[in-house]
Write a protein that holds these residues in place. Structure first.
Motif, short mmCIF file in Angstrom:
data_model
loop_
_atom_site.label_atom_id
_atom_site.label_comp_id
_atom_site.label_asym_id
_atom_site.label_seq_id
_atom_site.Cartn_x
_atom_site.Cartn_y
_atom_site.Cartn_z
N VAL A 231 0.83 -1.21 0.00
CA VAL A 231 0.00 0.00 0.00
C VAL A 231 0.87 1.26 0.00
O VAL A 231 0.49 2.27 -0.60
CB VAL A 231 -0.97 -0.01 1.20
N GLU A 232 2.02 1.20 0.63
CA GLU A 232 2.91 2.37 0.62
C GLU A 232 3.37 2.69 -0.80
O GLU A 232 3.40 3.86 -1.21
CB GLU A 232 4.10 2.12 1.54
N ALA A 233 3.72 1.66 -1.57
CA ALA A 233 4.13 1.88 -2.96
C ALA A 233 2.95 2.32 -3.82
O ALA A 233 3.10 3.18 -4.70
CB ALA A 233 4.74 0.59 -3.53
N LEU A 234 1.78 1.76 -3.55
CA LEU A 234 0.60 2.16 -4.32
C LEU A 234 0.26 3.63 -4.09
O LEU A 234 -0.14 4.33 -5.02
CB LEU A 234 -0.59 1.28 -3.95
N ALA A 235 0.42 4.08 -2.86
CA ALA A 235 0.18 5.50 -2.56
C ALA A 235 1.20 6.38 -3.27
O ALA A 235 0.86 7.44 -3.82
CB ALA A 235 0.23 5.72 -1.05
N ALA A 236 2.46 5.94 -3.29
CA ALA A 236 3.50 6.71 -3.98
C ALA A 236 3.25 6.75 -5.49
O ALA A 236 3.63 7.72 -6.15
CB ALA A 236 4.87 6.09 -3.69
N ALA A 237 2.58 5.72 -6.03
CA ALA A 237 2.31 5.66 -7.46
C ALA A 237 0.99 6.33 -7.85
O ALA A 237 0.68 6.45 -9.03
CB ALA A 237 2.29 4.20 -7.92
N ALA A 238 0.22 6.75 -6.87
CA ALA A 238 -1.09 7.34 -7.13
C ALA A 238 -0.96 8.79 -7.58
O ALA A 238 0.00 9.48 -7.25
CB ALA A 238 -1.96 7.25 -5.89
N SER A 239 -1.97 9.24 -8.29
CA SER A 239 -2.00 10.64 -8.70
C SER A 239 -2.54 11.50 -7.57
O SER A 239 -3.06 10.99 -6.57
CB SER A 239 -2.92 10.80 -9.92
N LYS A 240 -2.43 12.79 -7.71
CA LYS A 240 -3.09 13.69 -6.76
C LYS A 240 -4.60 13.48 -6.86
O LYS A 240 -5.13 13.27 -7.94
CB LYS A 240 -2.74 15.15 -7.05
N ASN A 241 -5.26 13.50 -5.72
CA ASN A 241 -6.69 13.22 -5.63
C ASN A 241 -7.04 11.80 -6.08
O ASN A 241 -8.19 11.53 -6.45
CB ASN A 241 -7.51 14.24 -6.44
N GLY A 242 -6.05 10.92 -6.05
CA GLY A 242 -6.29 9.54 -6.45
C GLY A 242 -7.06 8.78 -5.38
O GLY A 242 -7.19 9.21 -4.23
N ILE A 243 -7.58 7.60 -5.78
CA ILE A 243 -8.32 6.76 -4.85
C ILE A 243 -7.77 5.34 -4.93
O ILE A 243 -7.57 4.80 -6.03
CB ILE A 243 -9.83 6.79 -5.12
N ILE A 244 -7.50 4.75 -3.78
CA ILE A 244 -7.00 3.38 -3.70
C ILE A 244 -8.09 2.53 -3.07
O ILE A 244 -8.48 2.75 -1.92
CB ILE A 244 -5.71 3.32 -2.86
N PHE A 245 -8.58 1.56 -3.82
CA PHE A 245 -9.58 0.64 -3.30
C PHE A 245 -8.89 -0.59 -2.74
O PHE A 245 -8.17 -1.28 -3.46
CB PHE A 245 -10.56 0.22 -4.40
N GLU A 246 -9.11 -0.85 -1.46
CA GLU A 246 -8.60 -2.06 -0.82
C GLU A 246 -9.79 -3.02 -0.68
O GLU A 246 -10.66 -2.82 0.17
CB GLU A 246 -7.99 -1.73 0.55
#
Length: 333
Positions: A231-246
């Motif tokens: 999840v730390e890498a996914l957050a670093a790869a996300a865009s601004k205002n991005g959304i990560i679905f777990e």
């Protein structure tokens, strides 16, 4: 009709070997229920977790198991339209408890509300392989993620049935998919299935590759069933205002919250499951129609990796735990 049927149950949690065939009286449907003569079963990670005692609900032993089955309706209980009898249908996950209505067996008792007819062009094996994967992907990407053509979508565990469904939905909506797999063994197949890009996470820097693919923007939507440190890498790869679905918890370790990355990018990190779609009286019919229509149009085709006979359901569970599959594992009766 025989007076008894074989139902798969487990009397203790643990490895696949705890699954056993119990000879039980032929069950009769009660209020609001039907009896499905099972022709095929679609296996899911949730059922492995349930068998291990690691799922959202704890098993009450002796416990049934299984969310997805296809077959023909042979009996209905009070309050159910009798025209269901003789029809071919499959069960929709998210509308019943595994403790109450697990479908591993020669027959399955399920609520009539958990039945759906599927396109006639599909086989029993394909019919049992649609709802869990496509509804799960639809809920995250369409219902909650509001997927747009300009979006980059990062899909982890991309070779799973849900991952493949997500790739198909992204393609159907004209957006760009970035599939993530651990080893290069599955890369060519994921590209063949429609992934626009594939990142082999054991060999490549995930964050750097996402930035390269997106010209530095990052992925607006991330669809992840793993959790844990990734999840730390996914957050670093996300865009601004991005959304990560777990939408799962496959990682063996706890999931950290990447607070400073989330703060700096205004990220949403959101827990999500299929149950959210199934519980929405407005979105659920829309989701089923979306899937049905895309299957009929040929945009979606359930991918079956391997089939096992009913007698080998233990081996089917072992195979799922091997992580070797691309797509759905099906058990036939």
């Amino acid at each position: 009709m025989p007076d008894t049927v074989k139902i798969v149950r487990f009397h203790k949690t643990g490895s696949p070997e705890v699954l056993q065939f119990d000879e039980l009286p032929l069950p009769e449907p009660t209020q609001g229920e039907v009896r499905l003569r099972v022709k095929a079963l679609g296996l899911n990670r949730a059922e492995v977790m349930f068998r291990n005692g690691q799922y959202l609900e704890a098993p009450i032993v002796p416990a049934k198991n299984g969310y997805e089955a296809s077959g023909t309706i042979e009996a209905v209980g009070p309050g159910v339209d009798p025209t269901w009898i003789g029809k071919t249908a499959s069960t929709v996950p998210g509308l019943f408890s595994l403790n109450a209505h697990g479908v591993y067996g020669e027959v399955a008792i399920v609520p009539a509300t958990a039945l759906a007819e599927y396109p006639a062009q599909l086989s029993y094996e394909e019919g049992t392989s649609i709802w869990m994967q496509y509804l799960t992907a639809y809920g995250g990407l369409i219902m909650l993620g509001h997927l747009k053509k300009e979006d980059f979508v990062l899909i982890t565990a991309a070779s799973s049935s849900v991952g493949v469904a997500a790739i198909e939905i992204v393609k159907a909506e004209g957006a760009t998919s970035i599939a993530v797999t651990r080893t290069a063994a599955k890369k060519a197949e994921l590209l063949r299935l429609g992934a626009d890009h594939v990142i082999v996470s054991d060999e490549e820097d995930l964050v750097a590759r996402v930035k390269e693919i997106t010209a530095g923007k990052g992925a607006r939507i991330t669809f992840d069933p793993i959790g844990g440190k990734i999840v730390e890498a996914l957050a670093a790869a996300a865009s601004k205002n991005g959304i990560i679905f777990e939408y799962g918890a496959l990682a063996p370790e706890p999931t950290p919250y990447p607070l400073f990355t989330a703060l700096s990018k205004f990220l949403t990190i959101r827990a999500y499951t299929l149950f959210e779609v199934a519980a929405d009286p407005i979105e659920f019919p829309k989701a089923k129609k979306y899937i049905f229509d895309h299957i009929v149009a040929g945009n979606f085709k359930p991918l079956i990796d391997k089939t096992f006979p009913f007698a080998e359901i233990v081996e089917a569970h072992r195979y799922m735990e091997s992580n070797a599959q691309i797509g759905k594992i099906v058990v036939t009766l």
